[in-house]
Design an enzyme around this catalytic site. Structure first.
Site, PDB file in Angstrom:
ATOM      1  N   ILE A 134      35.581  35.494  42.219  1.00 31.23           N
ATOM      2  CA  ILE A 134      35.643  36.909  41.889  1.00 31.23           C
ATOM      3  C   ILE A 134      35.922  37.037  40.384  1.00 31.23           C
ATOM      4  O   ILE A 134      36.573  36.178  39.813  1.00 31.23           O
ATOM      5  CB  ILE A 134      36.763  37.536  42.754  1.00 31.23           C
ATOM      6  CG1 ILE A 134      36.320  38.789  43.442  1.00 31.23           C
ATOM      7  CG2 ILE A 134      38.043  37.675  42.039  1.00 31.23           C
ATOM      8  CD1 ILE A 134      37.145  39.126  44.677  1.00 31.23           C
ATOM      9  N   ASP A 180      34.636  38.610  36.193  1.00 32.14           N
ATOM     10  CA  ASP A 180      33.493  38.700  35.270  1.00 32.14           C
ATOM     11  C   ASP A 180      32.979  37.336  34.800  1.00 32.14           C
ATOM     12  O   ASP A 180      31.787  37.158  34.576  1.00 32.14           O
ATOM     13  CB  ASP A 180      33.878  39.533  34.043  1.00 32.14           C
ATOM     14  CG  ASP A 180      34.106  40.993  34.432  1.00 32.14           C
ATOM     15  OD1 ASP A 180      33.612  41.399  35.510  1.00 32.14           O
ATOM     16  OD2 ASP A 180      34.786  41.700  33.672  1.00 32.14           O
ATOM     17  N   MET A 181      33.878  36.374  34.615  1.00 31.23           N
ATOM     18  CA  MET A 181      33.422  35.089  34.060  1.00 31.23           C
ATOM     19  C   MET A 181      32.536  34.307  35.031  1.00 31.23           C
ATOM     20  O   MET A 181      31.463  33.831  34.636  1.00 31.23           O
ATOM     21  CB  MET A 181      34.600  34.243  33.633  1.00 31.23           C
ATOM     22  CG  MET A 181      34.869  34.450  32.179  1.00 31.23           C
ATOM     23  SD  MET A 181      36.190  33.440  31.618  1.00 31.23           S
ATOM     24  CE  MET A 181      36.346  34.122  29.976  1.00 31.23           C
ATOM     25  N   GLU A 198      32.320  31.715  49.020  1.00 30.68           N
ATOM     26  CA  GLU A 198      33.105  32.643  49.833  1.00 30.68           C
ATOM     27  C   GLU A 198      32.513  34.041  49.661  1.00 30.68           C
ATOM     28  O   GLU A 198      32.105  34.689  50.607  1.00 30.68           O
ATOM     29  CB  GLU A 198      34.539  32.573  49.303  1.00 30.68           C
ATOM     30  CG  GLU A 198      35.470  33.553  49.864  1.00 30.68           C
ATOM     31  CD  GLU A 198      36.809  33.425  49.150  1.00 30.68           C
ATOM     32  OE1 GLU A 198      37.347  32.304  49.050  1.00 30.68           O
ATOM     33  OE2 GLU A 198      37.312  34.457  48.678  1.00 30.68           O
ATOM     34  N   VAL A 229      44.461  34.106  35.559  1.00 30.31           N
ATOM     35  CA  VAL A 229      45.199  35.046  34.715  1.00 30.31           C
ATOM     36  C   VAL A 229      45.870  34.273  33.578  1.00 30.31           C
ATOM     37  O   VAL A 229      45.758  34.628  32.412  1.00 30.31           O
ATOM     38  CB  VAL A 229      46.242  35.817  35.561  1.00 30.31           C
ATOM     39  CG1 VAL A 229      47.167  36.653  34.683  1.00 30.31           C
ATOM     40  CG2 VAL A 229      45.546  36.703  36.593  1.00 30.31           C
ATOM     41  N   GLY A 235      40.327  32.094  48.037  1.00 31.65           N
ATOM     42  CA  GLY A 235      39.793  30.760  48.271  1.00 31.65           C
ATOM     43  C   GLY A 235      39.938  29.829  47.088  1.00 31.65           C
ATOM     44  O   GLY A 235      39.365  28.730  47.086  1.00 31.65           O
TER      45      GLY A 235
HETATM   46  C1  LIG Z   1      35.808  35.460  46.374  1.00 32.75           C
HETATM   47  C2  LIG Z   1      36.276  34.463  45.499  1.00 32.75           C
HETATM   48  O1  LIG Z   1      36.639  34.783  44.463  1.00 32.75           O
HETATM   49  S1  LIG Z   1      36.291  32.858  45.903  1.00 32.75           S
HETATM   50  C3  LIG Z   1      37.709  32.073  45.401  1.00 32.75           C
HETATM   51  C4  LIG Z   1      38.328  32.499  44.152  1.00 32.75           C
HETATM   52  N1  LIG Z   1      39.493  33.360  44.330  1.00 32.75           N
HETATM   53  C5  LIG Z   1      40.273  33.559  43.314  1.00 32.75           C
HETATM   54  O2  LIG Z   1      40.054  33.002  42.267  1.00 32.75           O
HETATM   55  C6  LIG Z   1      41.420  34.507  43.530  1.00 32.75           C
HETATM   56  C7  LIG Z   1      42.191  34.781  42.299  1.00 32.75           C
HETATM   57  N2  LIG Z   1      41.395  35.304  41.185  1.00 32.75           N
HETATM   58  C8  LIG Z   1      41.195  36.631  40.981  1.00 32.75           C
HETATM   59  O3  LIG Z   1      41.624  37.461  41.739  1.00 32.75           O
HETATM   60  C9  LIG Z   1      40.402  37.087  39.767  1.00 32.75           C
HETATM   61  O4  LIG Z   1      39.542  36.060  39.418  1.00 32.75           O
HETATM   62  C10 LIG Z   1      41.273  37.501  38.534  1.00 32.75           C
HETATM   63  C11 LIG Z   1      42.266  38.592  38.911  1.00 32.75           C
HETATM   64  C12 LIG Z   1      42.029  36.285  38.017  1.00 32.75           C
HETATM   65  C13 LIG Z   1      40.332  37.995  37.430  1.00 32.75           C
HETATM   66  O5  LIG Z   1      39.455  38.948  37.945  1.00 32.75           O
HETATM   67  P1  LIG Z   1      38.757  40.041  36.995  1.00 32.75           P
HETATM   68  O6  LIG Z   1      38.044  40.982  37.873  1.00 32.75           O
HETATM   69  O7  LIG Z   1      37.975  39.362  35.935  1.00 32.75           O
HETATM   70  O8  LIG Z   1      40.065  40.666  36.389  1.00 32.75           O
HETATM   71  P2  LIG Z   1      40.351  41.971  35.546  1.00 32.75           P
HETATM   72  O9  LIG Z   1      40.084  41.680  34.114  1.00 32.75           O
HETATM   73  O10 LIG Z   1      39.678  43.163  36.156  1.00 32.75           O
HETATM   74  O11 LIG Z   1      41.914  42.078  35.752  1.00 32.75           O
HETATM   75  C14 LIG Z   1      42.426  42.380  37.015  1.00 32.75           C
HETATM   76  C15 LIG Z   1      43.830  42.929  36.801  1.00 32.75           C
HETATM   77  O12 LIG Z   1      44.650  41.893  36.290  1.00 32.75           O
HETATM   78  C16 LIG Z   1      45.314  42.317  35.098  1.00 32.75           C
HETATM   79  N3  LIG Z   1      45.471  41.127  34.245  1.00 32.75           N
HETATM   80  C17 LIG Z   1      44.524  40.206  33.959  1.00 32.75           C
HETATM   81  N4  LIG Z   1      45.041  39.271  33.134  1.00 32.75           N
HETATM   82  C18 LIG Z   1      46.328  39.586  32.910  1.00 32.75           C
HETATM   83  C19 LIG Z   1      47.385  39.000  32.144  1.00 32.75           C
HETATM   84  N5  LIG Z   1      47.229  37.865  31.438  1.00 32.75           N
HETATM   85  N6  LIG Z   1      48.580  39.609  32.149  1.00 32.75           N
HETATM   86  C20 LIG Z   1      48.764  40.748  32.842  1.00 32.75           C
HETATM   87  N7  LIG Z   1      47.813  41.351  33.597  1.00 32.75           N
HETATM   88  C21 LIG Z   1      46.601  40.771  33.633  1.00 32.75           C
HETATM   89  C22 LIG Z   1      44.390  43.395  34.542  1.00 32.75           C
HETATM   90  O13 LIG Z   1      45.094  44.273  33.689  1.00 32.75           O
HETATM   91  C23 LIG Z   1      43.882  44.089  35.806  1.00 32.75           C
HETATM   92  O14 LIG Z   1      44.851  44.967  36.320  1.00 32.75           O
HETATM   93  P3  LIG Z   1      44.582  46.557  36.517  1.00 32.75           P
HETATM   94  O15 LIG Z   1      43.160  46.703  36.991  1.00 32.75           O
HETATM   95  O16 LIG Z   1      45.557  47.001  37.550  1.00 32.75           O
HETATM   96  O17 LIG Z   1      44.793  47.139  35.179  1.00 32.75           O
HETATM   97  C1  LIG Z   2      39.151  37.526  50.016  1.00 30.51           C
HETATM   98  C2  LIG Z   2      39.549  36.525  49.022  1.00 30.51           C
HETATM   99  C3  LIG Z   2      38.872  36.755  47.727  1.00 30.51           C
HETATM  100  C4  LIG Z   2      39.134  35.631  46.773  1.00 30.51           C
HETATM  101  O1  LIG Z   2      39.167  34.478  47.145  1.00 30.51           O
HETATM  102  O2  LIG Z   2      39.294  35.902  45.599  1.00 30.51           O
END
Ligand SMILES: CC(=O)SCCNC(=O)CCNC(=O)[C@H](O)C(C)(C)COP(=O)(O)OP(=O)(O)OC[C@H]1O[C@@H](n2cnc3c(N)ncnc32)[C@H](O)[C@@H]1OP(=O)(O)O
Ligand SMILES: CCCC(=O)O
EC number: 2.8.3.-
Length: 443
Positions: free
Chosen positions: A218, A220-221, A242, A317, A340
Site C-alpha cells: 500500500i 505511493d512508492m 495481497e 514510516v 502483510g
Molecule cells: C496491501 C499491502 O500493502 S501488502 C503489505 C504491506 N503492508 C504494509 O506495508 C502496511 C504498513 N504500511 C502502510 O500502511 C503504508 O505503506 C504507509 C502508511 C507506511 C505509507 O502509506 P502512504 O499511503 O504512502 O502514506 P501517506 O503519505 O498517505 O501517510 C499516511 C499517514 O501517515 C502519516 N505519516 C507518514 N509518515 C509519517 C512520519 N514520518 N511521521 C508522522 N506521520 C507520518 C501521514 O501524515 C498520513 O497521516 P494523515 O493522512 O492522517 O495525515
Molecule cells: C489489509 C492489510 C493491508 C496492508 O497489508 O497494508
C-alpha cells in the site's frame, strides 16, 4: 430452489438489522464490502442499542454507525487495518485498532475469536447456483462466514464477480438478503509519482529480473515502482500479492504479466483484496486470469517462499539505525497496521532469488520542517512492523542497502549512507553516542 430461498429471505435493511442486540459483536467485512444500507439502518437504531462491537478494516467510507452524535455510547469500531477513514474514527474516540499479521487473520476467526453474532457485508448478485460472490475481498470472509451466528448479505449490482476459491456464500447459509441501492464502488486513483518516488523506483527496478513474481504494498512508492515497470521491457512477470491495484491490471493489459514462471498458481494472478478505479473493477469482473484467495494463502510465508524471484516492495514510516522498520505508527499515533508487511518481508527473503525492499523517502515534511525518516531510535511508542532480524533491502532516493548479514555498526553505516545528506552528520554523532558506530570504522 435457490431463487425461492432468496425470495423468502429478502427483507428491508431495517428489518434485517433487528437481529442485532446490545452487547453483540458484528462483523462488517473489509474495504469495498463493508455494508451501506444495513449500516445506515443499524445507525438509525442507535437509541435502542449500547455496547455493540463492530469489526471492519480498510474503510473507504465513514460507517454511518460512527457518524451519529456520540457514537461511542452505542457502537465501538474495531479495525484490523486503518485508512484515513479508520484513523478519523480512532481520533474521535469511537474505535480501536486490533493488531494482526494478515496471514493469521482467517485463523483468528476460526480459533481465537469467540463471538460473531452477525456478519453484515456487501456481495455481488446471486448466481444460478445460489452463491453470492464476495467481490474483490477474499481476505478472511470465508472464515467470518464459517463462524458467524447470522449472516446478512447486502446485494450490490456494481460489485464485480471475482474468480476465487473459498470465495462465495450460499443462500442457504444466509439469514437475510438485503437489496442495497447499488452504490458505485469507492475509487482510489494513484497520485502522480513524485521525483523522489521515481528515483526510489529506479533503484528497485534494476533488481527485478524477467519472470519475477511481484507484490506491491500500500502507498505511493510501491505504486511508483509498478508505474515504472510499465515503462520497461520486463516480461513474463508473475503476480502474487495481497492488494491488487490498477498497476497490475495495466501491466497485464500491456502483456508484461503472464505468470508463466510461477511454480504455484502458474498463469494466475493471485491476490486477497483489491482497491482502485472502476477500470480495475471492470477488469476483475469474471476474469479467469485472476484468483482471489484468503489471506492465509496469499500471505502464507511458505507459499511466498515457493515462488522464485519473489520481489516484495513495501513502504515504511521510519527506520532506526538498528534496522527496525516502523510502518504503522508514529509514536503512539496509529497510522495503518502491520498488514502483510512482515509476511512478505519474510517470505520474499526465503524465495530463491527473492528480495524484499522497504522503501521510504529520506525525509518527511516540507522544507524547513523536514525530518529524517532514518532515525537513531524510533520515537517512544512507535510500533516495530518488521524486526531488525528480518529487514533485507532498504531504499531511499539516495541509494539502497542490504542489511542481511551486517553487524550493528555496518547497519548504522549503511543506513546513514542512504539518509538525506542534511541529516548524515547528526546521525553519525547519535550513532557514536549510542555506541553502535565509530568514525574510525569508516574506510
Ligand atoms: C496491501 C499491502 O500493502 S501488502 C503489505 C504491506 N503492508 C504494509 O506495508 C502496511 C504498513 N504500511 C502502510 O500502511 C503504508 O505503506 C504507509 C502508511 C507506511 C505509507 O502509506 P502512504 O499511503 O504512502 O502514506 P501517506 O503519505 O498517505 O501517510 C499516511 C499517514 O501517515 C502519516 N505519516 C507518514 N509518515 C509519517 C512520519 N514520518 N511521521 C508522522 N506521520 C507520518 C501521514 O501524515 C498520513 O497521516 P494523515 O493522512 O492522517 O495525515
Ligand atoms: C489489509 C492489510 C493491508 C496492508 O497489508 O497494508
Amino acid at each position: 430452489m435457490s431463487l425461492q430461498q432468496y425470495r423468502e429471505k429478502q427483507v428491508s435493511a431495517e428489518e434485517a438489522v433487528k437481529i442485532v442486540k446490545s452487547g453483540d459483536w458484528v462483523d462488517y467485512g473489509i474495504c469495498l464490502g463493508q455494508p451501506i444500507a444495513a449500516d445506515q439502518a443499524l445507525a438509525a437504531r442507535a437509541g435502542e442499542l449500547s455496547g455493540v462491537q463492530v469489526r471492519g478494516m480498510v474503510s473507504m467510507r465513514l460507517p454511518a454507525i460512527c457518524a451519529i452524535p456520540e457514537p461511542e455510547k452505542h457502537f465501538t469500531w474495531n479495525t484490523w487495518h486503518c485508512t484515513g477513514v479508520d484513523r478519523e474514527i480512532l481520533r474521535k474516540g469511537c474505535g480501536y485498532f486490533s493488531p494482526m499479521r494478515y496471514s493469521e487473520l482467517p485463523r483468528f476467526y476460526r480459533e481465537n475469536i469467540t463471538k460473531i453474532d452477525a456478519a453484515i457485508f456487501q456481495v455481488a448478485p446471486m448466481d444460478d447456483q445460489g452463491y453470492f460472490n464476495f467481490g474483490p475481498q477474499g481476505s478472511h470472509m470465508k472464515a467470518v462466514c464459517d463462524r458467524a451466528e447470522n449472516i446478512i448479505v447486502e446485494v450490490n449490482e456494481n460489485m464485480p464477480r471475482c474468480v476465487g476459491d473459498e470465495h462465495a456464500i450460499h443462500v442457504s447459509r444466509v439469514k437475510y438478503v438485503v437489496q442495497g441501492e447499488n452504490p458505485v464502488l469507492p475509487e482510489v486513483k494513484g497520485a502522480e509519482p513524485s521525483p523522489v518516488d521515481r528515483r526510489v523506483a529506479e533503484l528497485i527496478i534494476d533488481d527485478i529480473p524477467n519472470g519475477a513474481c511481484l507484490q506491491l504494498g500500500i502507498g505511493d512508492m510501491p505504486a511508483a515502482v509498478g508505474a515504472l515497470i510499465a515503462e520497461t521491457d520486463l516480461r513474463d512477470l508473475g503476480v502474487h500479492t495481497e492488494l491488487y491495484t490498477d498497476v497490475f491490471a495495466e501491466l497485464s493489459l500491456q502483456g508484461k504479466v503472464t505468470g508463466s514462471k510461477k511454480s504455484i498458481d502458474r498463469f494466475r494472478q493471485v491476490y486477497t483484496f483489491a482497491l482502485g478505479t472502476q477500470k480495475l473493477y471492470d477488469f476483475m469482473h469474471d476474469n479467469p486470469e485472476l484468483l482471489c484467495r484468503p489471506a492465509d494463502y496469499t500471505n502464507d510465508v511458505q507459499k511466498v517462499a515457493q515462488l522464485d524471484n519473489f520481489i516484495s516492495i513495501n513502504n515504511a514510516v521510519e527506520i532506526d539505525l538498528f534496522g527496525q522498520v516502523s510502518s504503522e505508527s508514529s509514536g503512539v499515533r496509529h497510522i495503518s497496521g502491520t498488514g502483510g508487511q512482515l509476511d512478505f518481508v519474510t517470505g520474499a527473503y526465503l524465495s530463491r532469488g527473492g528480495k524484499s525492499f522497504i522503501c521510504l523517502s529520506s525525509t518527511y515534511g516540507k522544507n524547513g520542517s523536514a525530518k529524517s525518516r532514518i532515525v537513531p531510535t524510533l520515537p517512544v511508542g512507535s510500533i516495530v512492523t518488521a524486526p531488525r532480524s528480518c529487514t533485507h533491502w532498504v531504499v531511499t532516493e539516495f541509494g539502497k542497502v542490504n542489511l542481511k548479514g551486517l553487524s550493528t555498526w555496518e547497519r548504522a553505516e549503511a543506513l546513514i549512507s542512504i539518509a538525506h545528506p542534511d541529516f548524515q552528520e547528526e546521525l553519525i554523532q547519535q550513532a557514536e553516542q549510542m555506541n553502535i558506530w565509530r568514525n574510525s570504522n569508516r574506510i
